[in-house]
Design an enzyme around this catalytic site. Structure first.
Site, PDB file in Angstrom:
ATOM      1  N   LYS A 161       0.828  -1.210   0.000  1.00 20.94           N
ATOM      2  CA  LYS A 161       0.000   0.000   0.000  1.00 20.94           C
ATOM      3  C   LYS A 161       0.863   1.262   0.000  1.00 20.94           C
ATOM      4  O   LYS A 161       0.643   2.169  -0.795  1.00 20.94           O
ATOM      5  CB  LYS A 161      -0.907   0.046   1.253  1.00 20.94           C
ATOM      6  CG  LYS A 161      -1.824  -1.136   1.419  1.00 20.94           C
ATOM      7  CD  LYS A 161      -2.683  -0.995   2.668  1.00 20.94           C
ATOM      8  CE  LYS A 161      -1.912  -0.975   3.960  1.00 20.94           C
ATOM      9  NZ  LYS A 161      -1.134  -2.193   4.242  1.00 20.94           N
ATOM     10  N   ARG A 188      -9.035   1.822   9.247  1.00 14.08           N
ATOM     11  CA  ARG A 188      -8.650   0.440   9.514  1.00 14.08           C
ATOM     12  C   ARG A 188      -9.719  -0.298  10.302  1.00 14.08           C
ATOM     13  O   ARG A 188      -9.549  -1.484  10.577  1.00 14.08           O
ATOM     14  CB  ARG A 188      -7.374   0.451  10.341  1.00 14.08           C
ATOM     15  CG  ARG A 188      -6.144  -0.114   9.636  1.00 14.08           C
ATOM     16  CD  ARG A 188      -4.997   0.020  10.595  1.00 14.08           C
ATOM     17  NE  ARG A 188      -3.828  -0.702  10.236  1.00 14.08           N
ATOM     18  CZ  ARG A 188      -2.758  -0.182   9.649  1.00 14.08           C
ATOM     19  NH1 ARG A 188      -2.748   1.059   9.269  1.00 14.08           N
ATOM     20  NH2 ARG A 188      -1.704  -0.923   9.426  1.00 14.08           N
ATOM     21  N   ARG A 221      11.520  -6.124   4.873  1.00 10.48           N
ATOM     22  CA  ARG A 221      11.350  -4.665   4.759  1.00 10.48           C
ATOM     23  C   ARG A 221      12.361  -3.941   5.645  1.00 10.48           C
ATOM     24  O   ARG A 221      12.606  -4.318   6.772  1.00 10.48           O
ATOM     25  CB  ARG A 221       9.927  -4.271   5.187  1.00 10.48           C
ATOM     26  CG  ARG A 221       9.718  -2.763   5.198  1.00 10.48           C
ATOM     27  CD  ARG A 221       8.272  -2.361   5.087  1.00 10.48           C
ATOM     28  NE  ARG A 221       7.443  -2.786   6.202  1.00 10.48           N
ATOM     29  CZ  ARG A 221       6.131  -2.604   6.260  1.00 10.48           C
ATOM     30  NH1 ARG A 221       5.492  -2.028   5.246  1.00 10.48           N
ATOM     31  NH2 ARG A 221       5.451  -3.018   7.302  1.00 10.48           N
ATOM     32  N   ARG A 270      11.672  -2.360  11.229  1.00 14.00           N
ATOM     33  CA  ARG A 270      10.655  -1.883  12.160  1.00 14.00           C
ATOM     34  C   ARG A 270      10.411  -2.953  13.222  1.00 14.00           C
ATOM     35  O   ARG A 270      10.352  -4.138  12.903  1.00 14.00           O
ATOM     36  CB  ARG A 270       9.352  -1.603  11.402  1.00 14.00           C
ATOM     37  CG  ARG A 270       9.290  -0.224  10.803  1.00 14.00           C
ATOM     38  CD  ARG A 270       8.150  -0.057   9.829  1.00 14.00           C
ATOM     39  NE  ARG A 270       6.842  -0.521  10.290  1.00 14.00           N
ATOM     40  CZ  ARG A 270       5.725  -0.392   9.581  1.00 14.00           C
ATOM     41  NH1 ARG A 270       5.738   0.203   8.393  1.00 14.00           N
ATOM     42  NH2 ARG A 270       4.577  -0.849  10.027  1.00 14.00           N
ATOM     43  N   ARG A 286      -0.522  -8.362  13.842  1.00 13.63           N
ATOM     44  CA  ARG A 286      -1.024  -7.384  12.866  1.00 13.63           C
ATOM     45  C   ARG A 286      -1.914  -8.059  11.820  1.00 13.63           C
ATOM     46  O   ARG A 286      -2.922  -7.503  11.398  1.00 13.63           O
ATOM     47  CB  ARG A 286       0.151  -6.669  12.182  1.00 13.63           C
ATOM     48  CG  ARG A 286       0.824  -5.677  13.121  1.00 13.63           C
ATOM     49  CD  ARG A 286       2.181  -5.282  12.620  1.00 13.63           C
ATOM     50  NE  ARG A 286       2.125  -4.462  11.444  1.00 13.63           N
ATOM     51  CZ  ARG A 286       3.099  -4.369  10.556  1.00 13.63           C
ATOM     52  NH1 ARG A 286       4.207  -5.073  10.709  1.00 13.63           N
ATOM     53  NH2 ARG A 286       2.976  -3.578   9.530  1.00 13.63           N
TER      54      ARG A 286
HETATM   55  P1  ADP Z   1       2.355  -1.804   3.217  1.00 14.16           P
HETATM   56  O1  ADP Z   1       2.383  -0.307   3.166  1.00 14.16           O
HETATM   57  O2  ADP Z   1       1.122  -2.380   2.585  1.00 14.16           O
HETATM   58  O3  ADP Z   1       2.608  -2.367   4.586  1.00 14.16           O
HETATM   59  P2  ADP Z   1       4.886  -1.608   1.748  1.00 14.16           P
HETATM   60  O4  ADP Z   1       4.558  -0.727   0.595  1.00 14.16           O
HETATM   61  O5  ADP Z   1       5.700  -1.041   2.845  1.00 14.16           O
HETATM   62  O6  ADP Z   1       3.546  -2.330   2.316  1.00 14.16           O
HETATM   63  O7  ADP Z   1       5.642  -2.892   1.150  1.00 14.16           O
HETATM   64  C1  ADP Z   1       6.064  -3.949   2.019  1.00 14.16           C
HETATM   65  C2  ADP Z   1       7.432  -4.466   1.565  1.00 14.16           C
HETATM   66  O8  ADP Z   1       7.294  -5.142   0.308  1.00 14.16           O
HETATM   67  C3  ADP Z   1       8.476  -3.381   1.347  1.00 14.16           C
HETATM   68  O9  ADP Z   1       9.723  -3.906   1.739  1.00 14.16           O
HETATM   69  C4  ADP Z   1       8.409  -3.097  -0.163  1.00 14.16           C
HETATM   70  O10 ADP Z   1       9.667  -2.649  -0.661  1.00 14.16           O
HETATM   71  C5  ADP Z   1       8.047  -4.476  -0.716  1.00 14.16           C
HETATM   72  N1  ADP Z   1       7.149  -4.428  -1.877  1.00 14.16           N
HETATM   73  C6  ADP Z   1       6.138  -3.551  -2.107  1.00 14.16           C
HETATM   74  N2  ADP Z   1       5.500  -3.841  -3.269  1.00 14.16           N
HETATM   75  C7  ADP Z   1       6.118  -4.944  -3.770  1.00 14.16           C
HETATM   76  C8  ADP Z   1       5.922  -5.747  -4.956  1.00 14.16           C
HETATM   77  N3  ADP Z   1       4.935  -5.468  -5.835  1.00 14.16           N
HETATM   78  N4  ADP Z   1       6.738  -6.807  -5.154  1.00 14.16           N
HETATM   79  C9  ADP Z   1       7.716  -7.092  -4.258  1.00 14.16           C
HETATM   80  N5  ADP Z   1       7.961  -6.389  -3.137  1.00 14.16           N
HETATM   81  C10 ADP Z   1       7.170  -5.317  -2.884  1.00 14.16           C
HETATM   82  P1  AMP Z   2       1.422   0.830   9.034  1.00 14.76           P
HETATM   83  O1  AMP Z   2       2.590   1.740   8.898  1.00 14.76           O
HETATM   84  O2  AMP Z   2       0.223   1.227   8.236  1.00 14.76           O
HETATM   85  O3  AMP Z   2       1.803  -0.628   8.840  1.00 14.76           O
HETATM   86  O4  AMP Z   2       0.948   0.965  10.557  1.00 14.76           O
HETATM   87  C1  AMP Z   2       1.816   0.597  11.617  1.00 14.76           C
HETATM   88  C2  AMP Z   2       1.030   0.549  12.915  1.00 14.76           C
HETATM   89  O5  AMP Z   2       0.501   1.855  13.239  1.00 14.76           O
HETATM   90  C3  AMP Z   2      -0.191  -0.373  12.945  1.00 14.76           C
HETATM   91  O6  AMP Z   2       0.151  -1.726  13.198  1.00 14.76           O
HETATM   92  C4  AMP Z   2      -0.992   0.251  14.092  1.00 14.76           C
HETATM   93  O7  AMP Z   2      -0.428  -0.077  15.356  1.00 14.76           O
HETATM   94  C5  AMP Z   2      -0.762   1.744  13.881  1.00 14.76           C
HETATM   95  N1  AMP Z   2      -1.783   2.328  12.989  1.00 14.76           N
HETATM   96  C6  AMP Z   2      -1.566   2.891  11.775  1.00 14.76           C
HETATM   97  N2  AMP Z   2      -2.715   3.308  11.240  1.00 14.76           N
HETATM   98  C7  AMP Z   2      -3.690   2.986  12.130  1.00 14.76           C
HETATM   99  C8  AMP Z   2      -5.105   3.132  12.138  1.00 14.76           C
HETATM  100  N3  AMP Z   2      -5.758   3.694  11.108  1.00 14.76           N
HETATM  101  N4  AMP Z   2      -5.784   2.676  13.220  1.00 14.76           N
HETATM  102  C9  AMP Z   2      -5.151   2.127  14.254  1.00 14.76           C
HETATM  103  N5  AMP Z   2      -3.826   1.939  14.324  1.00 14.76           N
HETATM  104  C10 AMP Z   2      -3.091   2.374  13.255  1.00 14.76           C
END
Ligand code: ADP
Ligand code: AMP
Length: 229
Positions: A26, A101, A140, A173, A184
């Site tokens: 995302k 969420r 990641r 992270r 999560r």
């Molecule tokens: P989210 O925001 O949904 O938690 P991220 O955008 O941070 O996900 O992506 C999660 C991990 O996967 C990151 O390390 C990113 O670089 C990698 N990633 C994102 N999109 C792809 C893809 N289409 N193919 C492979 N790896 C990806």
């Molecule tokens: P993310 O960066 O989107 O993976 O979010 C990391 C963490 O932040 C989540 O696991 C939650 O603990 C918190 N968080 C982010 N967005 C929300 C939301 N909309 N509602 C509740 N917790 C959130």
């Protein structure tokens, strides 16, 4: 990236929501689409991590919950989004990454954005099989200064372990470690996945196969955005 200049006017409302489990991509796609549309990407996860780094009251409350992979209370999130959306840069639209969420957050958002405008929202649900999510989350890496994300295999930085933008040492992270990831994913299944049904009925909703290269996913999103204008 290379997609910094706005090339298209925003969709009629210019408001986009990304749904999907942790690790679906995302944030990666939201950043590219925001640059493409010329609107801000608003990530509640980034906002909370920034609050933690600054040691604000919000950060102090959120830190122990986030570290274990739990959700931060709805009222806090609704409050910070409401405040953020009042800023001038949101006037032409925005992309929400990680919010709403829960159903309560969706309802809070709808009342602040005007319930009757939900039908204009463009909602993408990014879908990725669970084993791939685990692979993405465990690999990641994250820049604690500018919040850029990388993946050790699929999206490595140019210099190992260092952010391309500011040279900071990348870290994993805390909530990308195994125990927090399990929690999560369970939170997603229980509290966020019901939003699919919610938006399916109310908004312009699209399921997107996120288990493809970043460019392929992005091309599909651009096409859907174009079709929605
Ligand atoms: P989210 O925001 O949904 O938690 P991220 O955008 O941070 O996900 O992506 C999660 C991990 O996967 C990151 O390390 C990113 O670089 C990698 N990633 C994102 N999109 C792809 C893809 N289409 N193919 C492979 N790896 C990806
Ligand atoms: P993310 O960066 O989107 O993976 O979010 C990391 C963490 O932040 C989540 O696991 C939650 O603990 C918190 N968080 C982010 N967005 C929300 C939301 N909309 N509602 C509740 N917790 C959130």
């Amino acid at each position: 990236m290379g997609d910094a200049s706005p090339q298209v006017a925003p969709a009629s409302s210019g408001r986009v929501i990304f749904l999907g489990p942790p690790g679906a991509g995302k944030g990666t796609q939201a950043a590219r689409l925001a640059a493409h549309m010329g609107v801000p990407k608003i990530s509640t996860g980034d906002m909370l991590r920034e609050a933690i780094a600054r040691g604000t009251p919000l950060g102090l409350q959120a830190a122990p919950l986030m570290e274990k992979g739990g959700l931060v209370p709805d009222e806090l999130l609704i409050g910070i989004i409401q405040e953020r959306l009042r800023e001038d840069d949101c006037a032409r639209g925005y992309i929400l990454d990680g919010f709403p969420r829960t159903l309560k957050q969706a309802e809070g958002f709808e009342s602040m954005a005007g319930g009757d405008r939900t039908a204009e929202l463009l909602v993408f649900s990014v879908e990725v099989p669970r084993p791939e999510l685990l692979r993405r989350l465990s690999g990641r890496r994250w820049c604690p200064r500018c919040q850029a994300t990388y993946h050790v295999e699929t999206n490595p930085p140019k210099r190992e372990g260092l952010c391309d933008r500011d040279g900071m040492r990348l870290i994993q992270r805390e909530d990308d470690k195994e125990t927090a990831v399990a929690r999560r994913l369970a939170e997603y299944d229980e509290r966020t996945a019901p939003l699919i049904d919610h938006y399916c009925r109310r908004a312009r909703f699209h399921r997107v196969d996120g288990h493809r290269p970043v460019d392929a996913v992005f091309d599909e999103l651009k096409g859907l955005l174009e079709a929605a204008r």
